[in-house]
Design a protein around this motif. Sequence first.
Motif, PDB file in Angstrom:
ATOM      1  N   PHE A 292      29.946  33.436  40.822  1.00  0.00           N
ATOM      2  CA  PHE A 292      30.420  32.302  41.057  1.00  0.00           C
ATOM      3  C   PHE A 292      30.415  31.264  42.494  1.00  0.00           C
ATOM      4  O   PHE A 292      32.054  32.840  42.897  1.00  0.00           O
ATOM      5  N   ASP A 293      30.558  30.538  42.922  1.00  0.00           N
ATOM      6  CA  ASP A 293      31.557  29.895  43.472  1.00  0.00           C
ATOM      7  C   ASP A 293      32.859  29.047  43.207  1.00  0.00           C
ATOM      8  O   ASP A 293      33.151  27.737  43.040  1.00  0.00           O
ATOM      9  N   ILE A 294      33.752  29.673  43.407  1.00  0.00           N
ATOM     10  CA  ILE A 294      35.011  28.447  42.614  1.00  0.00           C
ATOM     11  C   ILE A 294      35.003  27.728  43.325  1.00  0.00           C
ATOM     12  O   ILE A 294      35.319  26.519  43.158  1.00  0.00           O
ATOM     13  N   SER A 295      35.110  27.276  45.201  1.00  0.00           N
ATOM     14  CA  SER A 295      35.276  26.498  45.519  1.00  0.00           C
ATOM     15  C   SER A 295      34.181  25.210  45.287  1.00  0.00           C
ATOM     16  O   SER A 295      34.588  24.417  44.813  1.00  0.00           O
ATOM     17  N   ALA A 296      33.014  25.727  45.033  1.00  0.00           N
ATOM     18  CA  ALA A 296      31.579  24.949  44.468  1.00  0.00           C
ATOM     19  C   ALA A 296      31.750  24.415  43.183  1.00  0.00           C
ATOM     20  O   ALA A 296      31.608  23.228  43.519  1.00  0.00           O
ATOM     21  N   MET A 297      32.583  25.125  42.319  1.00  0.00           N
ATOM     22  CA  MET A 297      32.319  24.446  41.099  1.00  0.00           C
ATOM     23  C   MET A 297      33.819  23.764  41.081  1.00  0.00           C
ATOM     24  O   MET A 297      33.633  22.834  39.823  1.00  0.00           O
ATOM     25  N   ILE A 298      34.681  23.950  41.459  1.00  0.00           N
ATOM     26  CA  ILE A 298      35.492  22.599  41.743  1.00  0.00           C
ATOM     27  C   ILE A 298      35.841  21.459  42.238  1.00  0.00           C
ATOM     28  O   ILE A 298      35.716  20.665  41.807  1.00  0.00           O
ATOM     29  N   HIS A 299      35.023  21.875  43.262  1.00  0.00           N
ATOM     30  CA  HIS A 299      34.535  20.667  44.137  1.00  0.00           C
ATOM     31  C   HIS A 299      33.704  19.662  43.305  1.00  0.00           C
ATOM     32  O   HIS A 299      33.967  18.740  43.100  1.00  0.00           O
ATOM     33  N   GLU A 300      32.507  19.692  42.363  1.00  0.00           N
ATOM     34  CA  GLU A 300      31.815  19.553  41.396  1.00  0.00           C
ATOM     35  C   GLU A 300      33.055  19.062  40.202  1.00  0.00           C
ATOM     36  O   GLU A 300      32.551  17.877  40.335  1.00  0.00           O
ATOM     37  N   VAL A 301      33.713  19.671  39.803  1.00  0.00           N
ATOM     38  CA  VAL A 301      34.119  18.953  38.868  1.00  0.00           C
ATOM     39  C   VAL A 301      35.366  18.225  39.683  1.00  0.00           C
ATOM     40  O   VAL A 301      35.392  16.671  39.144  1.00  0.00           O
ATOM     41  N   MET A 302      36.332  18.134  40.652  1.00  0.00           N
ATOM     42  CA  MET A 302      36.320  17.071  41.320  1.00  0.00           C
ATOM     43  C   MET A 302      35.974  15.760  41.812  1.00  0.00           C
ATOM     44  O   MET A 302      35.807  14.365  41.366  1.00  0.00           O
ATOM     45  N   GLN A 303      34.301  15.395  42.137  1.00  0.00           N
ATOM     46  CA  GLN A 303      33.670  14.842  42.000  1.00  0.00           C
ATOM     47  C   GLN A 303      33.388  13.787  40.572  1.00  0.00           C
ATOM     48  O   GLN A 303      33.493  12.825  41.011  1.00  0.00           O
TER      49      GLN A 303
END
Length: 438
Positions: A292-303
């Motif tokens: 998985f892409d950790i950057s995308a995962m973090i971005h999703e949660v932040m959003q």
Amino acid sequence: MFKKLRNKFLVLNILVTSIVMLTAFCVVYLTTYRNTQSEIEQKLNNVTGSFTVSESESPEDSGVDLSGKSVDEKRVTSFNKVTSDYAPSFILTVDKFGNILEINSLIDISGTQYAEAASIAWEENNDSAIVIAGRTWRYKIAPLQITHIQNGEQTRFESEDQFQILFLDVTDMQKNLSNLAITFLLVGMGMLAVIFVISIIYANRAIEPISESWEKQKQFIADASHELKTPLTTIMTNCDVLEANEDETIKSQKEWLGYIRIGTDRMSKLINRLLTLAKIEGMETKTEKQSFDISAMIHEVMQSMDAAAAIKNLRIERRIEFAGDIYGYVDFLRQVFIILYENAIKYTDESGSIEITVQRMRNRVSCTVKNTGKGISAKDLPHVFDRFYRSDTVRSNDENSYGLGLSIAKSIVEQIDGKITAKSMENEWTEFTFTFEI
Ligand SMILES: Nc1ncnc2c1ncn2[C@@H]1O[C@H](COP(=O)(O)OP(=O)(O)OP(=O)(O)O)[C@@H](O)[C@H]1O
Ligand SMILES: [Mg+2]
């Protein structure tokens, strides 16, 4: 309860050890005893099997042998069968009344002691042991064996009126046996004492974690019940108010209904947290790792939490120090990040800042969430991962905090063999880092 369990464990341990030890000692002792007895028997039989040689030209001449000696004289010379093999021992030849006819001995005791030995043996005649001259003797009575040699032919027969009593000194053998018994007793008692002490130490050590987790479990149930009580009381009180004004419209009762909603929301959050904890702790197998892409995962949660961050006017910085997908338990990692990010938003003062850093070191990835704010005191820091632990300020101010978020995060991280740490400088910043293998 645990003391009882420990004592039961101790008693059982000592009992089993004692039985095993007793059995082993008994087997060794009985075997040695039987060997000693059969050795004595063998020696007694061997010697009583010695015989008197009587030579004569014809059976009628049995009183005199070829050399002109009387049979009795001849017997004396040929009877010297007590050898050093069987020493110390002596043989008495007696008539049918038990009177001594001959003494054949390698030891030095007085005539009266021989007479005493003969009379006791003759009277008791039970092959038992007697004490003469301060020594213990086993004896055996057997008819005198006579061998006739006539013209080179031998005939053996038993005398009917003369008997041999063999005495064998068994003092040392009996002493050895009793020494063995005493040694076993002392060694057994010593070993039991040592085993008792070791068992106590081990029983205490074995029971300590069980008792600790039992206490924790009890505390957890007490805390959970306590936390549930507050929203329940809110709901019940407001229901009472609603019931007291049953003619009023829903619109006019909105305030009470609002309180009921707050109570149910609170309960629902708490129950969800408890369920998550129970699920993680009871989980035996992990889900599969995936790319998985950790950057995308973090971005999703932040959003998803943008609104909450915006209300407080927080400055958020995100630094992912590597590119590309990683391999890990994405669902677990997302849950941990949500908990840390939620806390960061909750505990940062207005217009404060949050900094998220993700780094890669060979096969490990670490994610740090750092925020400004009051921070955590040195006194509170070691406890932040405990269940239901909240710092004093949070305890009194925040209705929507249970002190369960970080304990859930820790359980999850441990489940995936990762690590989570907390650092803080009071009134400056707080930093949580979780590391995991990829
Ligand atoms: N980022 C942070 N900054 C300052 N203090 C924090 C931070 N994160 C946690 N804490 C302190 O640690 C305590 C425990 O946090 P935890 O997330 O376990 O519980 P909570 O946030 O109080 O409640 P819950 O997460 O269950 O709603 C908090 O009450 C708070 O005092
Ligand atoms: Mg929290």
